[in-house]
Design a protein around this motif. Structure first.
Motif, mmCIF file in Angstrom:
data_model
loop_
_atom_site.group_PDB
_atom_site.id
_atom_site.type_symbol
_atom_site.label_atom_id
_atom_site.label_comp_id
_atom_site.label_asym_id
_atom_site.label_seq_id
_atom_site.Cartn_x
_atom_site.Cartn_y
_atom_site.Cartn_z
ATOM 1 N N TYR A 3 14.890 -4.754 15.232
ATOM 2 C CA TYR A 3 14.746 -4.894 13.835
ATOM 3 C C TYR A 3 15.929 -5.504 13.254
ATOM 4 O O TYR A 3 15.819 -6.283 12.106
ATOM 5 C CB TYR A 3 14.895 -3.230 13.374
ATOM 6 C CG TYR A 3 14.702 -2.987 11.859
ATOM 7 C CD1 TYR A 3 13.258 -2.998 11.595
ATOM 8 C CD2 TYR A 3 15.631 -2.369 10.974
ATOM 9 C CE1 TYR A 3 13.131 -2.559 10.062
ATOM 10 C CE2 TYR A 3 15.347 -2.239 9.771
ATOM 11 C CZ TYR A 3 13.906 -2.372 9.385
ATOM 12 O OH TYR A 3 14.113 -2.039 7.973
ATOM 13 N N GLY A 12 -3.681 -2.181 6.954
ATOM 14 C CA GLY A 12 -4.691 -1.063 7.185
ATOM 15 C C GLY A 12 -5.020 -0.004 6.106
ATOM 16 O O GLY A 12 -5.896 0.590 6.331
ATOM 17 N N SER A 13 -4.001 0.285 5.438
ATOM 18 C CA SER A 13 -4.194 1.254 4.354
ATOM 19 C C SER A 13 -5.156 0.879 3.012
ATOM 20 O O SER A 13 -4.348 0.842 2.013
ATOM 21 C CB SER A 13 -2.644 1.886 3.983
ATOM 22 O OG SER A 13 -2.063 2.121 5.150
ATOM 23 N N ASN A 73 7.721 -8.027 1.714
ATOM 24 C CA ASN A 73 8.165 -6.680 1.869
ATOM 25 C C ASN A 73 7.683 -5.951 3.312
ATOM 26 O O ASN A 73 8.208 -5.076 3.718
ATOM 27 C CB ASN A 73 7.881 -5.900 0.760
ATOM 28 C CG ASN A 73 7.802 -4.236 0.989
ATOM 29 O OD1 ASN A 73 9.075 -3.451 0.998
ATOM 30 N ND2 ASN A 73 6.693 -3.673 1.300
ATOM 31 N N ILE A 127 8.171 1.263 -0.246
ATOM 32 C CA ILE A 127 8.767 0.321 -1.120
ATOM 33 C C ILE A 127 7.896 -0.662 -1.751
ATOM 34 O O ILE A 127 7.962 -0.957 -3.045
ATOM 35 C CB ILE A 127 10.064 -0.450 -0.346
ATOM 36 C CG1 ILE A 127 11.256 0.635 0.147
ATOM 37 C CG2 ILE A 127 10.619 -1.533 -1.166
ATOM 38 C CD1 ILE A 127 12.176 0.099 1.018
ATOM 39 N N THR A 183 11.196 6.788 2.649
ATOM 40 C CA THR A 183 9.690 6.486 2.732
ATOM 41 C C THR A 183 9.309 6.805 3.971
ATOM 42 O O THR A 183 9.711 7.762 4.923
ATOM 43 C CB THR A 183 9.316 5.008 2.685
ATOM 44 O OG1 THR A 183 10.001 4.313 4.040
ATOM 45 C CG2 THR A 183 10.062 4.111 1.674
ATOM 46 N N SER A 191 0.696 -1.261 -0.079
ATOM 47 C CA SER A 191 0.146 0.137 0.169
ATOM 48 C C SER A 191 0.754 1.287 0.002
ATOM 49 O O SER A 191 0.476 2.428 -0.390
ATOM 50 C CB SER A 191 -0.917 -0.034 1.253
ATOM 51 O OG SER A 191 -0.295 -0.262 2.372
ATOM 52 N N ARG A 192 2.023 1.077 0.577
ATOM 53 C CA ARG A 192 2.843 2.173 0.601
ATOM 54 C C ARG A 192 4.389 2.052 0.315
ATOM 55 O O ARG A 192 4.580 0.839 0.424
ATOM 56 C CB ARG A 192 2.734 2.913 1.928
ATOM 57 C CG ARG A 192 1.527 3.353 2.283
ATOM 58 C CD ARG A 192 1.324 4.174 3.841
ATOM 59 N NE ARG A 192 1.376 2.940 4.942
ATOM 60 C CZ ARG A 192 2.335 2.782 5.619
ATOM 61 N NH1 ARG A 192 3.538 3.686 5.750
ATOM 62 N NH2 ARG A 192 2.119 1.881 6.636
ATOM 63 N N ILE A 211 16.043 4.327 2.426
ATOM 64 C CA ILE A 211 15.221 4.658 1.216
ATOM 65 C C ILE A 211 14.270 5.747 1.834
ATOM 66 O O ILE A 211 13.682 5.379 2.940
ATOM 67 C CB ILE A 211 14.630 3.297 0.859
ATOM 68 C CG1 ILE A 211 15.609 2.303 0.487
ATOM 69 C CG2 ILE A 211 13.689 3.809 -0.204
ATOM 70 C CD1 ILE A 211 16.497 2.324 -0.517
HETATM 71 P P1 NAP Z 1 6.340 1.773 5.223
HETATM 72 O O1 NAP Z 1 6.356 2.727 4.273
HETATM 73 O O2 NAP Z 1 6.165 1.935 6.592
HETATM 74 O O3 NAP Z 1 5.446 0.763 4.754
HETATM 75 C C1 NAP Z 1 5.095 -0.503 5.380
HETATM 76 C C2 NAP Z 1 4.062 -1.491 4.477
HETATM 77 O O4 NAP Z 1 4.321 -2.677 5.299
HETATM 78 C C3 NAP Z 1 2.856 -0.842 4.483
HETATM 79 O O5 NAP Z 1 2.225 -1.184 2.981
HETATM 80 C C4 NAP Z 1 2.122 -1.443 5.554
HETATM 81 O O6 NAP Z 1 0.780 -1.854 5.196
HETATM 82 C C5 NAP Z 1 2.720 -2.857 5.648
HETATM 83 N N1 NAP Z 1 2.416 -3.669 6.728
HETATM 84 C C6 NAP Z 1 2.964 -3.468 8.158
HETATM 85 N N2 NAP Z 1 2.605 -4.234 8.804
HETATM 86 C C7 NAP Z 1 2.012 -5.105 8.148
HETATM 87 C C8 NAP Z 1 1.091 -6.421 8.579
HETATM 88 N N3 NAP Z 1 1.361 -6.758 9.790
HETATM 89 N N4 NAP Z 1 0.670 -7.138 7.620
HETATM 90 C C9 NAP Z 1 0.637 -6.604 6.515
HETATM 91 N N5 NAP Z 1 1.223 -5.352 5.920
HETATM 92 C C10 NAP Z 1 1.885 -4.878 6.930
HETATM 93 O O7 NAP Z 1 7.903 0.822 5.043
HETATM 94 P P2 NAP Z 1 9.006 0.920 3.929
HETATM 95 O O8 NAP Z 1 10.041 2.026 4.125
HETATM 96 O O9 NAP Z 1 8.527 1.065 2.479
HETATM 97 O O10 NAP Z 1 9.519 -0.544 4.208
HETATM 98 C C11 NAP Z 1 9.193 -1.620 3.486
HETATM 99 C C12 NAP Z 1 10.152 -2.867 3.762
HETATM 100 O O11 NAP Z 1 11.374 -2.375 3.439
HETATM 101 C C13 NAP Z 1 10.256 -3.139 5.323
HETATM 102 O O12 NAP Z 1 10.395 -4.679 5.416
HETATM 103 C C14 NAP Z 1 11.292 -2.349 5.708
HETATM 104 O O13 NAP Z 1 11.974 -2.930 7.013
HETATM 105 C C15 NAP Z 1 12.341 -2.624 4.674
HETATM 106 N N6 NAP Z 1 13.327 -1.679 4.780
HETATM 107 C C16 NAP Z 1 13.203 -0.284 4.675
HETATM 108 C C17 NAP Z 1 14.144 0.842 4.745
HETATM 109 C C18 NAP Z 1 14.010 2.151 4.275
HETATM 110 O O14 NAP Z 1 14.861 3.033 4.518
HETATM 111 N N7 NAP Z 1 12.645 2.691 4.073
HETATM 112 C C19 NAP Z 1 15.502 0.229 4.713
HETATM 113 C C20 NAP Z 1 15.662 -1.339 4.755
HETATM 114 C C21 NAP Z 1 14.924 -2.152 5.020
HETATM 115 P P3 NAP Z 1 -0.534 -0.807 5.809
HETATM 116 O O15 NAP Z 1 -0.250 0.674 5.370
HETATM 117 O O16 NAP Z 1 -1.635 -1.352 5.084
HETATM 118 O O17 NAP Z 1 -0.720 -1.062 7.400
#
Ligand code: NAP
Length: 249
Positions: free
Chosen positions: A156, A39-40, A91, A18, A191, A15-16, A189
């Motif tokens: 984490y 939830g989104s 993801n 990556i 986000t 939904s959001r 990244i």
């Molecule tokens: P984000 O913007 O916070 O988005 C998180 C996503 O995960 C949302 O779509 C959310 O859905 C979903 N989610 C969370 N809990 C969930 C659950 N219990 N069941 C189903 N969906 C769930 O995060 P992001 O930054 O894009 O990160 C995505 C992935 O990349 C994560 O695994 C994160 O650890 C990893 N990562 C991110 C970074 C970074 O710098 N951003 C760096 C390294 C790794 P809803 O909105 O619908 O709740």
């Protein structure tokens, strides 16, 4: 450009951030995309609509990946809707940062349950389908924090390092059945997850990056699409860092 025409791709947490970028990119490459969210709902519906507007096929699926039965049901629903499951991108993830001595049991458990157990539950369900089909590609989103650790992120880091070990083990298990399993370790990244960080922390992170800029969700999406496609047909068990040169040795 990797070719994913006609492949069915499930992206968790699409939904959001990556996950949304991965879903949109896969859609552009011709995949049928299952857009999972927790939830989104409206954001997920928008991702799916954008894919359909571009001529692709997409559907949203609500499921909380911390619930094992929901993960099994999610995989079943995707196979029923699209007739196959060729690619899974694990993801969905959360962060609940805090120093070790102050970390609550709840914050430890929530991060392990979402970022590690959720990956296990989805992979177990999808693995059954892919083993039967004798084909498939699974990409688990880890993090550079799982490679090098970070003060204030012990929960984490443990989950993300766990994902790398899990990826290697499952890659060995599923290789004889034609299923590849890899991980992608994004660096910093832009986000919602990183937007919350104070400017001081963001600048300190930028200083660690050889290319001196933060990554975009699209930077991660193109690496994921490569690993998903037949272009990577001889690659399994690997962890690809997409981090602008933050962690190489
Ligand atoms: P984000 O913007 O916070 O988005 C998180 C996503 O995960 C949302 O779509 C959310 O859905 C979903 N989610 C969370 N809990 C969930 C659950 N219990 N069941 C189903 N969906 C769930 O995060 P992001 O930054 O894009 O990160 C995505 C992935 O990349 C994560 O695994 C994160 O650890 C990893 N990562 C991110 C970074 C970074 O710098 N951003 C760096 C390294 C790794 P809803 O909105 O619908 O709740």
């Amino acid at each position: 450009m990797p070719d994913l025409k006609g492949s069915t791709v499930l992206v968790t947490g699409a939904s959001r951030g990556i996950g949304a970028a991965v879903a949109l990119h896969m859609g552009k490459l011709g995949a049928n995309v299952a857009v999972n969210y927790a939830g989104s709902e409206s954001a997920a519906l928008e991702v799916a609509q954008t894919i359909r507007d571009g001529g692709g096929d997409a559907e949203v699926f609500q499921a909380d990946i911390t619930d094992s039965a929901s993960c099994t049901a999610l995989v079943g629903a995707v196979v029923e809707r699209f007739g196959s499951l060729d690619v899974v991108v694990n993801n969905a993830g959360i962060a609940r940062d805090g120093l070790l001595v102050r970390m609550s049991d709840e914050d430890w458990d929530a991060v392990i349950r979402t970022n590690l157990t959720g990956v296990f539950s989805i992979t177990r369900a999808a693995g059954k389908v892919m083993m039967k089909a004798r084909a498939g590609s699974i990409i688990n989103i880890s993090s550079v924090i799982g490679l090098v650790g970070n003060a204030g992120q012990s929960n984490y880091a443990a989950a993300k390092a766990g994902v790398i070990g899990f990826t290697k083990s499952v890659a060995r298990e599923l290789a004889p059945r034609g299923v590849r399993v890899n991980a992608v370790a994004p660096g910093f990244i832009e986000t919602d997850m990183t937007a919350e960080l104070p400017e001081k922390v963001r600048e300190a992170a930028r200083g660690q990056i050889a290319l001196k800029s933060f990554g975009t969700p699209e930077d991660v999406a193109s690496a994921v699409a490569f690993l998903a496609s037949d272009d990577a047909r001889y690659i399994t068990g690997q962890t690809l860092a997409v981090d602008g040169g933050m962690t190489f040795v």
